[in-house]
Scaffold this active site. Structure first.
Site, PDB file in Angstrom:
ATOM      1  N   LYS A 144     -25.989 -38.071   3.232  1.00  0.00           N
ATOM      2  CA  LYS A 144     -24.785 -38.289   4.033  1.00  0.00           C
ATOM      3  C   LYS A 144     -24.489 -37.010   4.823  1.00  0.00           C
ATOM      4  O   LYS A 144     -24.334 -35.933   4.232  1.00  0.00           O
ATOM      5  CB  LYS A 144     -23.629 -38.642   3.091  1.00  0.00           C
ATOM      6  CG  LYS A 144     -22.484 -39.363   3.745  1.00  0.00           C
ATOM      7  CD  LYS A 144     -21.545 -39.854   2.662  1.00  0.00           C
ATOM      8  CE  LYS A 144     -20.308 -40.501   3.225  1.00  0.00           C
ATOM      9  NZ  LYS A 144     -19.294 -40.718   2.189  1.00  0.00           N
TER      10      LYS A 144
HETATM   11  C1  E4P Z   1     -16.996 -43.011   3.233  1.00  0.00           C
HETATM   12  O1  E4P Z   1     -18.159 -42.936   2.920  1.00  0.00           O
HETATM   13  C2  E4P Z   1     -15.918 -42.197   2.668  1.00  0.00           C
HETATM   14  O2  E4P Z   1     -16.319 -41.738   1.408  1.00  0.00           O
HETATM   15  C3  E4P Z   1     -14.647 -42.966   2.442  1.00  0.00           C
HETATM   16  O3  E4P Z   1     -14.764 -44.322   2.788  1.00  0.00           O
HETATM   17  C4  E4P Z   1     -13.417 -42.295   2.910  1.00  0.00           C
HETATM   18  O4  E4P Z   1     -12.318 -43.105   2.596  1.00  0.00           O
HETATM   19  P1  E4P Z   1     -10.819 -42.567   2.519  1.00  0.00           P
HETATM   20  O5  E4P Z   1     -10.291 -42.455   3.917  1.00  0.00           O
HETATM   21  O6  E4P Z   1     -10.096 -43.622   1.736  1.00  0.00           O
HETATM   22  O7  E4P Z   1     -10.863 -41.242   1.832  1.00  0.00           O
END
Ligand code: E4P
Length: 219
Positions: free
Chosen positions: A87
């Site tokens: 990622k």
């Molecule tokens: C995506 O991969 C992120 O980990 C995540 O969806 C972020 O979500 P949040 O805005 O609820 O922290």
């Protein structure tokens, strides 16, 4: 549409896996911190535990913000298991790292995407997944789902193979809207998935079926 769970909590991942509908896991440094996992060794060991629970893709996020650092981290992270996906944030150095990973056959998830232009760059760099953050766009009063629609349209017109991973999904309504908007995957917490299960008429209907069955059996 595939379902990824957005957590580093092993119990939640195991619970989602036991439902038989889990396609993968996304994590991020905040989610790791929430589980009190810190330090390179502990983080790597935690990813291994996640990969032992599911055979679906597991996104492991780099911490470095420079190309060389990202390359180094990606090279280490992919050794954990075959289902690790790297990622990488949508920043200048991140685009370079995405393109490098693509050239090495390393699968990637481009994260922190908030515009169609960023999604085009991610696809051009060969990202396996692009993660537009729906909930965080809603949080600032814009329309997160509109971004999913725009990216889906662009990817369709251009024939990009990058999959749209709707992220920052907060509830069941988001999941349904993401499915309608053309997302290939949604990632969210366990409670959002579970909210899809619930309907009062299902509970009332089941109660009646069981009562009638018992009556017919003379109980
Ligand atoms: C995506 O991969 C992120 O980990 C995540 O969806 C972020 O979500 P949040 O805005 O609820 O922290």
């Amino acid at each position: 549409m595939k379902f990824f769970i957005d957590t580093a909590n092993l119990n939640d991942i195991a619970e989602a896996e036991s439902l038989g509908i889990l396609d993968g896991v996304t994590t991020n440094p905040s989610l790791m911190a929430k589980e009190k996992i810190s330090g390179d060794k502990a983080v790597m060991a935690h990813y291994k535990k996640i990969c032992d629970i599911t055979s679906g893709d597991v996104s492991a996020e780099v911490i470095s913000t420079d190309f060389e650092g990202m390359k180094k981290e990606a090279s280490e992270l992919i050794k954990i298991a075959d289902n690790i996906v790297i990622k990488i944030p949508m920043i200048r150095e991140g685009v370079k790292a995405l393109a490098w990973c693509t050239s090495q056959g390393i699968r990637t998830n481009c994260t922190l995407v908030f515009s169609p232009g960023q999604a085009i760059l991610a696809a051009k760099a060969g990202a396996t997944y692009v993660s537009p953050f729906v909930g965080r766009i809603d949080d600032i009063g814009w329309d997160g789902m509109q971004l999913i629609e725009e990216i889906a349209e662009i990817y369709e017109v251009q024939g990009y193979e990058t999959e749209i991973l709707a992220a920052s999904i907060r509830n069941g309504k988001h999941i349904i809207e993401a499915a309608r908007a053309g997302a290939d995957i949604v990632t969210c917490g366990l409670s959002a998935f579970e909210s899809l299960l619930k309907h009062p008429l299902t509970d009332i209907g089941l109660e009646k079926f069981l009562a009638d069955h018992a009556k017919a059996a003379g109980k």
